[in-house]
Design a protein around this motif. Structure first.
Motif, PDB file in Angstrom:
ATOM      1  N   PHE A   1       0.985  -0.632  -0.017  1.00 28.30           N
ATOM      2  CA  PHE A   1      -0.163  -0.244  -0.341  1.00 28.30           C
ATOM      3  C   PHE A   1       1.085   1.301   0.291  1.00 28.30           C
ATOM      4  O   PHE A   1       0.647   2.629  -1.077  1.00 28.30           O
ATOM      5  CB  PHE A   1      -0.942   0.037   1.616  1.00 28.30           C
ATOM      6  CG  PHE A   1      -2.253   0.941   0.857  1.00 28.30           C
ATOM      7  CD1 PHE A   1      -2.925   1.017   1.033  1.00 28.30           C
ATOM      8  CD2 PHE A   1      -1.333   2.610   1.982  1.00 28.30           C
ATOM      9  CE1 PHE A   1      -4.099   1.935   0.662  1.00 28.30           C
ATOM     10  CE2 PHE A   1      -2.546   3.504   2.140  1.00 28.30           C
ATOM     11  CZ  PHE A   1      -3.496   3.210   1.279  1.00 28.30           C
TER      12      PHE A   1
ATOM     13  N   ASN B   1       2.563   1.831  -3.204  1.00 30.43           N
ATOM     14  CA  ASN B   1       2.245   3.484  -4.225  1.00 30.43           C
ATOM     15  C   ASN B   1       0.267   3.942  -3.677  1.00 30.43           C
ATOM     16  O   ASN B   1      -0.800   4.219  -3.949  1.00 30.43           O
ATOM     17  CB  ASN B   1       1.369   2.206  -5.367  1.00 30.43           C
ATOM     18  CG  ASN B   1       2.400   1.255  -7.018  1.00 30.43           C
ATOM     19  OD1 ASN B   1       2.740   2.241  -6.948  1.00 30.43           O
ATOM     20  ND2 ASN B   1       2.511   0.298  -6.067  1.00 30.43           N
ATOM     21  N   ALA B   2       0.865   4.533  -2.244  1.00 32.33           N
ATOM     22  CA  ALA B   2      -0.182   4.514  -1.587  1.00 32.33           C
ATOM     23  C   ALA B   2      -1.131   5.685  -1.903  1.00 32.33           C
ATOM     24  O   ALA B   2      -2.447   5.897  -1.579  1.00 32.33           O
ATOM     25  CB  ALA B   2       0.253   5.732   0.052  1.00 32.33           C
TER      26      ALA B   2
ATOM     27  N   HIS C   1      -2.106   6.522  -5.217  1.00 37.33           N
ATOM     28  CA  HIS C   1      -2.724   5.844  -6.227  1.00 37.33           C
ATOM     29  C   HIS C   1      -3.889   4.749  -5.979  1.00 37.33           C
ATOM     30  O   HIS C   1      -4.842   4.848  -6.256  1.00 37.33           O
ATOM     31  CB  HIS C   1      -2.757   5.499  -7.497  1.00 37.33           C
ATOM     32  CG  HIS C   1      -1.143   6.380  -7.750  1.00 37.33           C
ATOM     33  ND1 HIS C   1      -1.634   7.035  -8.908  1.00 37.33           N
ATOM     34  CD2 HIS C   1       0.353   6.351  -7.962  1.00 37.33           C
ATOM     35  CE1 HIS C   1      -0.790   7.801  -9.540  1.00 37.33           C
ATOM     36  NE2 HIS C   1       0.377   7.008  -8.742  1.00 37.33           N
ATOM     37  N   TYR C   2      -3.717   4.221  -4.657  1.00 36.66           N
ATOM     38  CA  TYR C   2      -4.572   3.098  -4.250  1.00 36.66           C
ATOM     39  C   TYR C   2      -5.198   4.279  -3.630  1.00 36.66           C
ATOM     40  O   TYR C   2      -6.828   3.329  -3.721  1.00 36.66           O
ATOM     41  CB  TYR C   2      -4.226   2.383  -3.229  1.00 36.66           C
ATOM     42  CG  TYR C   2      -3.171   1.528  -3.900  1.00 36.66           C
ATOM     43  CD1 TYR C   2      -3.738   0.740  -4.613  1.00 36.66           C
ATOM     44  CD2 TYR C   2      -2.149   0.649  -3.077  1.00 36.66           C
ATOM     45  CE1 TYR C   2      -3.075  -0.492  -5.380  1.00 36.66           C
ATOM     46  CE2 TYR C   2      -1.148  -0.469  -3.845  1.00 36.66           C
ATOM     47  CZ  TYR C   2      -1.752  -1.051  -4.599  1.00 36.66           C
ATOM     48  OH  TYR C   2      -1.274  -1.903  -5.898  1.00 36.66           O
ATOM     49  N   LEU C   3      -5.299   4.969  -2.804  1.00 33.04           N
ATOM     50  CA  LEU C   3      -5.562   5.946  -1.941  1.00 33.04           C
ATOM     51  C   LEU C   3      -6.861   6.428  -3.152  1.00 33.04           C
ATOM     52  O   LEU C   3      -8.468   7.155  -2.710  1.00 33.04           O
ATOM     53  CB  LEU C   3      -5.774   6.613  -1.317  1.00 33.04           C
ATOM     54  CG  LEU C   3      -6.500   7.977  -0.151  1.00 33.04           C
ATOM     55  CD1 LEU C   3      -7.229   7.165   1.011  1.00 33.04           C
ATOM     56  CD2 LEU C   3      -5.361   8.872   0.895  1.00 33.04           C
TER      57      LEU C   3
ATOM     58  N   PHE D   1      -7.636   5.749  -5.301  1.00 29.03           N
ATOM     59  CA  PHE D   1      -9.459   4.475  -6.252  1.00 29.03           C
ATOM     60  C   PHE D   1     -10.336   4.027  -4.872  1.00 29.03           C
ATOM     61  O   PHE D   1     -11.157   4.759  -5.369  1.00 29.03           O
ATOM     62  CB  PHE D   1      -8.209   3.678  -6.548  1.00 29.03           C
ATOM     63  CG  PHE D   1      -9.417   2.268  -6.714  1.00 29.03           C
ATOM     64  CD1 PHE D   1     -10.169   1.889  -7.985  1.00 29.03           C
ATOM     65  CD2 PHE D   1      -9.759   1.368  -5.950  1.00 29.03           C
ATOM     66  CE1 PHE D   1     -10.887   0.967  -7.798  1.00 29.03           C
ATOM     67  CE2 PHE D   1     -10.534   0.180  -5.740  1.00 29.03           C
ATOM     68  CZ  PHE D   1     -11.297   0.088  -7.163  1.00 29.03           C
ATOM     69  N   LEU D   2      -9.861   4.826  -3.695  1.00 30.20           N
ATOM     70  CA  LEU D   2     -10.814   4.902  -2.610  1.00 30.20           C
ATOM     71  C   LEU D   2     -11.770   5.501  -2.878  1.00 30.20           C
ATOM     72  O   LEU D   2     -12.825   5.152  -2.907  1.00 30.20           O
ATOM     73  CB  LEU D   2      -9.480   3.685  -1.171  1.00 30.20           C
ATOM     74  CG  LEU D   2      -9.320   2.871  -1.573  1.00 30.20           C
ATOM     75  CD1 LEU D   2      -8.245   2.604  -0.356  1.00 30.20           C
ATOM     76  CD2 LEU D   2     -10.087   1.643  -1.910  1.00 30.20           C
TER      77      LEU D   2
ATOM     78  N   SER E   1      -7.143   5.505 -12.119  1.00 34.27           N
ATOM     79  CA  SER E   1      -6.229   5.580 -10.773  1.00 34.27           C
ATOM     80  C   SER E   1      -5.779   4.860 -10.880  1.00 34.27           C
ATOM     81  O   SER E   1      -4.671   5.399 -10.634  1.00 34.27           O
ATOM     82  CB  SER E   1      -7.344   6.595  -9.483  1.00 34.27           C
ATOM     83  OG  SER E   1      -7.690   5.717  -9.413  1.00 34.27           O
ATOM     84  N   LEU E   2      -5.187   4.134 -11.337  1.00 36.42           N
ATOM     85  CA  LEU E   2      -4.902   2.922 -11.102  1.00 36.42           C
ATOM     86  C   LEU E   2      -4.104   2.024 -12.267  1.00 36.42           C
ATOM     87  O   LEU E   2      -3.357   1.174 -11.625  1.00 36.42           O
ATOM     88  CB  LEU E   2      -5.639   1.488 -10.458  1.00 36.42           C
ATOM     89  CG  LEU E   2      -6.654   0.950  -8.845  1.00 36.42           C
ATOM     90  CD1 LEU E   2      -6.880   0.068  -9.000  1.00 36.42           C
ATOM     91  CD2 LEU E   2      -5.648   1.735  -8.074  1.00 36.42           C
TER      92      LEU E   2
ATOM     93  N   VAL F   1      -0.061   2.277 -11.741  1.00 36.47           N
ATOM     94  CA  VAL F   1      -0.023   1.444 -10.414  1.00 36.47           C
ATOM     95  C   VAL F   1       0.294   0.079 -11.183  1.00 36.47           C
ATOM     96  O   VAL F   1       1.679  -0.577 -11.440  1.00 36.47           O
ATOM     97  CB  VAL F   1      -0.854   0.998  -9.051  1.00 36.47           C
ATOM     98  CG1 VAL F   1      -0.391  -0.378  -8.967  1.00 36.47           C
ATOM     99  CG2 VAL F   1      -0.645   1.938  -8.172  1.00 36.47           C
TER     100      VAL F   1
ATOM    101  N   LYS G   1       4.140  -1.876 -12.061  1.00 30.24           N
ATOM    102  CA  LYS G   1       4.103  -3.559 -11.854  1.00 30.24           C
ATOM    103  C   LYS G   1       4.644  -4.380 -13.719  1.00 30.24           C
ATOM    104  O   LYS G   1       5.982  -5.117 -12.964  1.00 30.24           O
ATOM    105  CB  LYS G   1       2.659  -3.754 -11.094  1.00 30.24           C
ATOM    106  CG  LYS G   1       2.567  -3.719 -10.076  1.00 30.24           C
ATOM    107  CD  LYS G   1       1.680  -4.421  -9.795  1.00 30.24           C
ATOM    108  CE  LYS G   1       0.205  -4.108  -8.123  1.00 30.24           C
ATOM    109  NZ  LYS G   1       2.042  -4.133  -6.892  1.00 30.24           N
TER     110      LYS G   1
END
Length: 269
Positions: free
Chosen positions: A156, A159-160, A162-164, A166-167, A257-258, A261, A265
């Motif tokens: 997390f 890539n904090a 982009h993950y947040l 997305f949420l 937004s992901l 990420v 990868k």
């Protein structure tokens, strides 16, 4: 030689104040860690016990709309400041019905001013919850995390933002839960605040735009049932205003937004 050794040795009387001082520092650290959470929980208990969360209803907004609109016309700056403070407190205390407050902001101030005020208020409230969570049980949970949660936290944090983002963009998890989870994973505050601010913009302005057109909906209800606005009996289903197309657009933004990420990868392989 013996005299030098005697001088360097610490007597029990000298060691005792050091131990007491260490205990006091430990107690002070524990109080400083848990006091913000205790204060927040206390205010939450008082607010919910007084039924303040029940006042955040569309019926109350419709009944008081004339008085509220008059106050806004005469005291725009004060009204915006009061709304900003109210929204910040509502988010910090995890009050339900944030979408109704957002609609109220669009109704009272228009979609642009209401939307931007809501974005700032929600971000400030979310940051308050984040800081409280990180300073108290966030450290405890992180310290006791098992291997799986530790790996999840590392992924997390990598890539904090982009993950947040997305949420925040996708309305899948409760807003209060998304406020706390990054604190447990020890996400930096600047990244958290920026991802929150950017991520809630589409949904916020969508609801503010709905609020800006609420007057026409009330007028239609009044035509069908005269006096329903004053009585608070107008039947307006907010969920009916949130169309599947709107939700699909939020999910599409979240998936977009992901993309960084996923590309990161793929390049790492």
């Amino acid at each position: 030689m013996l005299r030098e050794e005697a001088n360097t040795m610490t007597s029990p009387e000298n060691r005792e104040p050091v131990a007491v001082d260490a205990q006091q520092r430990s107690r002070f650290g524990a109080v400083r860690k848990w006091l913000p959470l205790a204060i927040l929980v206390l205010f939450m208990a008082i607010a919910f016990s007084q039924g303040l969360h029940k006042e955040l209803t569309l019926s109350n907004l419709i009944m008081q709309r004339q008085d509220l609109a008059g106050f806004v016309d005469q005291n725009l700056f004060l009204a915006v400041a009061a709304y900003l403070l109210l929204y910040t407190c509502a988010v910090a205390l995890s009050f339900p019905g944030a979408s109704l407050l957002t609609i109220a902001g669009g109704f009272l101030f228009g979609w642009w001013l209401g939307g931007i005020s809501t974005v700032f208020g929600a971000t400030l409230g979310a940051c308050a919850v984040f800081l409280v969570a990180r300073s108290s049980f966030g450290e405890v949970l992180t310290g006791r995390a098992g291997p799986f949660l530790s790996r999840l936290a590392e992924g997390f944090r990598a890539n904090a933002f982009h993950y947040l983002l997305f949420l925040r963009l996708t309305p899948v998890f409760p807003f209060w839960l998304v406020n706390i989870a990054p604190a447990i994973f020890r996400m930096p505050l600047p990244s958290y605040a920026l991802a929150t601010f950017v991520g809630i913009i589409p949904g916020t302005f969508a609801f503010a735009f709905i609020g800006s057109g609420l007057d026409s909906v009330i007028a239609a209800q009044e035509a069908a049932s005269p006096g329903c606005a004053a009585a608070g009996t107008c039947e307006i289903d907010v969920s009916a205003l949130v169309t599947p197309q709107l939700l699909a657009a939020f999910f599409a933004l979240g998936i977009a937004s992901l993309i960084p990420v996923v590309l990161k990868k793929l390049r790492a392989r």
